[in-house]
Write an enzyme that holds these catalytic residues in place. Sequence first.
Site, mmCIF file in Angstrom:
data_model
loop_
_atom_site.group_PDB
_atom_site.id
_atom_site.type_symbol
_atom_site.label_atom_id
_atom_site.label_comp_id
_atom_site.label_asym_id
_atom_site.label_seq_id
_atom_site.Cartn_x
_atom_site.Cartn_y
_atom_site.Cartn_z
ATOM 1 C CG PHE A 43 -4.552 -8.053 2.101
ATOM 2 C CD1 PHE A 43 -4.199 -7.630 3.278
ATOM 3 C CD2 PHE A 43 -3.882 -9.507 1.857
ATOM 4 C CE1 PHE A 43 -3.631 -8.374 4.299
ATOM 5 C CE2 PHE A 43 -3.417 -10.161 2.877
ATOM 6 C CZ PHE A 43 -3.288 -9.831 4.105
ATOM 7 C CD GLU A 44 -4.491 -3.494 -2.324
ATOM 8 O OE1 GLU A 44 -4.216 -2.512 -1.865
ATOM 9 O OE2 GLU A 44 -4.037 -4.297 -3.135
ATOM 10 C CB SER A 45 -11.443 -6.478 -4.833
ATOM 11 O OG SER A 45 -11.772 -7.748 -3.972
ATOM 12 C CG HIS A 74 -1.376 -7.153 -4.209
ATOM 13 N ND1 HIS A 74 -1.977 -6.278 -3.426
ATOM 14 C CD2 HIS A 74 -1.943 -8.332 -4.225
ATOM 15 C CE1 HIS A 74 -2.971 -6.982 -3.002
ATOM 16 N NE2 HIS A 74 -2.937 -8.064 -3.393
ATOM 17 N N PRO A 75 -2.576 -5.690 -7.200
ATOM 18 C CG PRO A 75 -4.462 -4.428 -6.105
ATOM 19 C CD PRO A 75 -2.469 -4.555 -5.927
#
Length: 287
Positions: A43-45, A74-75
């Site tokens: 979803f993300e990095s 959340h990251p």
Amino acid sequence: MHYFHVDVFSGTPFSGNSLAVFPGAAGLNGSQMQRITEEMRHFESIFLDQKNEAGDAWRARVFDLSEELDFAGHPVIGAASVLHAMAGGDTSRTWSLELKARTVEVVRERRGHGRYASVLDQGPPQFLGRPVLNDLSSWFCLDEEDLHAELPPEIVSTGLHYLIVPVRTGALKRARITSDITGPLGQVGAQFAYLLDADALEGRHWNNDGVVEDVATGSAAGCVAAYLRRHERLGDGDQQVLRQGQFCGRPSEMTISAHGGPQAITSVRVGGEVAVVAQGRLEGLPQ
């Protein structure tokens, strides 16, 4: 380049919101970070660059599959878990992460092998208005009576501008986005929308074209905490659990709290568990 794969807002691997963390990203530019994020397909990095010799302060850049984000919950929580895993030790530690929108602190505690718990202080929220939108329910393929009868839509920010849309219990299951809502959101000063069942404490969030549903949205959870405190649905410092992700098969739980009076909220906090799923290595970097 070494990286970690973690699942955030769940203590169980292969649930919660997945994330790739790159703790040694000082030499990368934004274009490279975007291409790596697209390759990883999480979803993300998040990409980290150490700021001080003590190793407790880091610069962070967050990307989703289409762009860099000014802030994301959340990251940051997942990154702090990776830093704790790398540093070792079982005690609680505090990490400072500098993002484009603001610098935040994350307190982490080791819960067991590959498992951590965290609390992210997102700072004071901003309340940016209560727009009157006659067709709001149709944005989510809902009926007018699906909107909450007592709680108004409101734009709240702790770094990203979310239109919080309260709905009646049962409406979340039927909700979806079939037409891009970026334009209508921009007209009222919002970047994203978050559907909230304030009675059941559950939410849903999609990217603005509705193609991808987010499993657990930490940045929005802070806005939800602020919203609930403003409307006296959450007591000063009281901690509640906000659920998300059940409708896309990855149930997640986020602890939320807000501190201060309804009209003078000084900080909002979002917490959850993190499970380290895997570690890997990129054999090359995009040019």
